[in-house]
Scaffold this motif. Structure first.
Motif, mmCIF file in Angstrom:
data_model
loop_
_atom_site.group_PDB
_atom_site.id
_atom_site.type_symbol
_atom_site.label_atom_id
_atom_site.label_comp_id
_atom_site.label_asym_id
_atom_site.label_seq_id
_atom_site.Cartn_x
_atom_site.Cartn_y
_atom_site.Cartn_z
ATOM 1 N N LEU A 186 86.968 7.704 80.357
ATOM 2 C CA LEU A 186 88.285 7.186 79.978
ATOM 3 C C LEU A 186 88.707 6.034 80.886
ATOM 4 C CD1 LEU A 186 90.171 10.526 79.205
ATOM 5 C CD2 LEU A 186 89.287 8.859 77.566
ATOM 6 N N GLY A 187 88.483 6.186 82.203
ATOM 7 C CA GLY A 187 88.845 5.118 83.123
ATOM 8 C C GLY A 187 88.070 3.845 82.847
ATOM 9 N N TRP A 188 86.764 3.985 82.661
ATOM 10 C CA TRP A 188 85.908 2.826 82.368
ATOM 11 C C TRP A 188 86.311 2.170 81.044
ATOM 12 C CZ3 TRP A 188 80.072 3.275 80.806
ATOM 13 C CH2 TRP A 188 79.514 2.000 80.726
ATOM 14 N N SER A 189 86.561 2.998 80.039
ATOM 15 C CA SER A 189 86.891 2.475 78.713
ATOM 16 C C SER A 189 88.228 1.727 78.707
ATOM 17 C CB SER A 189 86.920 3.616 77.691
ATOM 18 O OG SER A 189 85.668 4.263 77.617
ATOM 19 N N PHE A 190 89.262 2.320 79.313
ATOM 20 C CA PHE A 190 90.571 1.669 79.331
ATOM 21 C C PHE A 190 90.574 0.437 80.247
ATOM 22 C CE2 PHE A 190 92.208 5.827 77.779
ATOM 23 C CZ PHE A 190 92.871 5.349 76.666
ATOM 24 N N TRP A 191 89.748 0.467 81.289
ATOM 25 C CA TRP A 191 89.709 -0.666 82.212
ATOM 26 C C TRP A 191 89.037 -1.875 81.561
ATOM 27 C CZ3 TRP A 191 91.783 -1.759 86.878
ATOM 28 C CH2 TRP A 191 91.275 -2.856 87.575
ATOM 29 N N MET A 193 88.098 -1.925 78.116
ATOM 30 C CA MET A 193 88.384 -1.979 76.676
ATOM 31 C C MET A 193 87.119 -2.246 75.857
ATOM 32 S SD MET A 193 91.454 -1.071 76.578
ATOM 33 C CE MET A 193 91.752 -1.260 74.820
ATOM 34 N N ARG A 194 85.996 -1.843 76.397
ATOM 35 C CA ARG A 194 84.723 -2.003 75.678
ATOM 36 C C ARG A 194 84.239 -0.643 75.193
ATOM 37 N NH1 ARG A 194 81.828 -6.592 76.074
ATOM 38 N NH2 ARG A 194 80.810 -5.613 74.270
ATOM 39 N N TRP A 195 84.992 -0.072 74.269
ATOM 40 C CA TRP A 195 84.661 1.258 73.753
ATOM 41 C C TRP A 195 83.316 1.266 73.020
ATOM 42 C CZ3 TRP A 195 88.052 5.257 74.828
ATOM 43 C CH2 TRP A 195 89.313 4.878 75.328
ATOM 44 N N ASP A 196 82.874 0.084 72.577
ATOM 45 C CA ASP A 196 81.597 -0.008 71.873
ATOM 46 C C ASP A 196 80.411 0.107 72.823
ATOM 47 O OD1 ASP A 196 82.448 -2.451 72.999
ATOM 48 O OD2 ASP A 196 81.014 -3.574 71.784
ATOM 49 N N ILE A 197 80.692 0.028 74.140
ATOM 50 C CA ILE A 197 79.622 0.122 75.136
ATOM 51 C C ILE A 197 79.742 1.392 75.977
ATOM 52 C CG2 ILE A 197 78.636 -0.954 77.213
ATOM 53 C CD1 ILE A 197 79.384 -3.654 76.059
ATOM 54 N N THR A 198 80.965 1.794 76.272
ATOM 55 C CA THR A 198 81.175 2.899 77.209
ATOM 56 C C THR A 198 80.664 4.246 76.693
ATOM 57 O OG1 THR A 198 83.427 3.168 76.336
ATOM 58 C CG2 THR A 198 83.163 1.807 78.312
ATOM 59 N N TRP A 199 80.432 4.346 75.377
ATOM 60 C CA TRP A 199 79.933 5.612 74.838
ATOM 61 C C TRP A 199 78.576 5.975 75.422
ATOM 62 C CZ3 TRP A 199 75.190 5.715 72.598
ATOM 63 C CH2 TRP A 199 74.661 4.482 72.177
ATOM 64 N N ILE A 200 77.866 4.976 75.968
ATOM 65 C CA ILE A 200 76.543 5.230 76.527
ATOM 66 C C ILE A 200 76.602 6.210 77.687
ATOM 67 C CG2 ILE A 200 76.573 3.399 78.270
ATOM 68 C CD1 ILE A 200 73.629 4.266 75.932
ATOM 69 N N LEU A 201 77.802 6.403 78.251
ATOM 70 C CA LEU A 201 77.951 7.335 79.365
ATOM 71 C C LEU A 201 77.556 8.750 78.963
ATOM 72 C CD1 LEU A 201 80.684 7.539 82.004
ATOM 73 C CD2 LEU A 201 80.311 9.563 80.603
#
Length: 224
Positions: A186-191, A193-201
């Motif tokens: 959540l922190g990475w995604s909101f910081w 705003m690349r939800w299309d990439i952060t899912w890789i976590l």
């Protein structure tokens, strides 16, 4: 919404559609097939939910046998061991029979393909495949659950005292690990705003958790 539900029901009834509607065995319209499929879908879901709830409530009183260490009364262990040994043959036959049914489930489709059978025959064969797989899986699960109940009472296999200690540690670790992973996501995604990439976590976290679990198991075995 209604159109989506109707489409879902029609999708789940594709086998019957191929067997009866396309095969012209009966005068059944696509609308009837969709309605029957939708009704069957929700009916099966309702039955499954009912079974999950009632079975879970019945077994909730014995969950501590799978998680906590205990001592049995005099003579209980011997009796359970005797019953477990007597059940081994049934367990082996059940596992073998279930696997054989799953393997043989593809035979009707192979025969239909080799004979170049009509589409509705192929659809019926697919239905037969699902029935055979369901029977095979049912047998495997039933005999495995009975065998697991003996292992839980005897504290053997995955229910041994050593495994219970490991599972207790892993359960505590799991809660902290996935809470941290969610916070990072959540922190990475909101910081960024690349939800299309952060899912890789999530796949990375899943593989890493398997590695961490293996390390914890190895360390605990070494300590013992």
């Amino acid at each position: 919404m209604a159109r989506s539900i109707w489409t879902t029901g029609a999708g789940y009834s594709a086998i019957w559609d191929g067997a009866f509607h396309e095969g012209n065995l009966f005068h059944i319209t696509e609308a009837i097939v969709g309605g029957v499929g939708c009704t069957a879908l929700f009916g099966l879901i309702a039955v499954a939910v009912f079974m999950f709830i009632t079975t879970g409530m019945k077994m909730s009183h014995s969950e501590h046998l799978e998680k906590e260490m205990f001592e049995t009364e005099y003579g209980v262990t011997g009796m359970v061991k005797e019953k477990s040994r007597a059940y081994e043959n049934t367990f082996s036959l059940g596992i073998a029979g279930g696997v054989v049914l799953c393997i043989l489930s593809v035979v009707p489709i192979i025969i239909a393909g080799a004979a170049d059978a009509p589409d509705y025959i192929a659809a019926i064969c697919v239905a037969g495949l699902l029935v055979l797989i369901a029977l095979g899986v049912n047998i495997i699960i039933r005999v495995s659950m009975i065998k697991s109940s003996y292992d839980a009472l005897l504290q053997e296999g995955e229910f041994s005292k050593k495994e219970k200690k490991v599972k207790g540690t892993l359960d505590a670790l799991s809660g902290a690990y996935w809470s941290l992973a969610t916070a990072i996501y959540l922190g990475w995604s909101f910081w960024t705003m690349r939800w299309d990439i952060t899912w890789i976590l999530w796949p990375v976290a899943g593989v890493l958790f398997a590695a961490v679990s293996g390390i914890v198991r190895a360390v605990m075995r070494v300590d013992e």
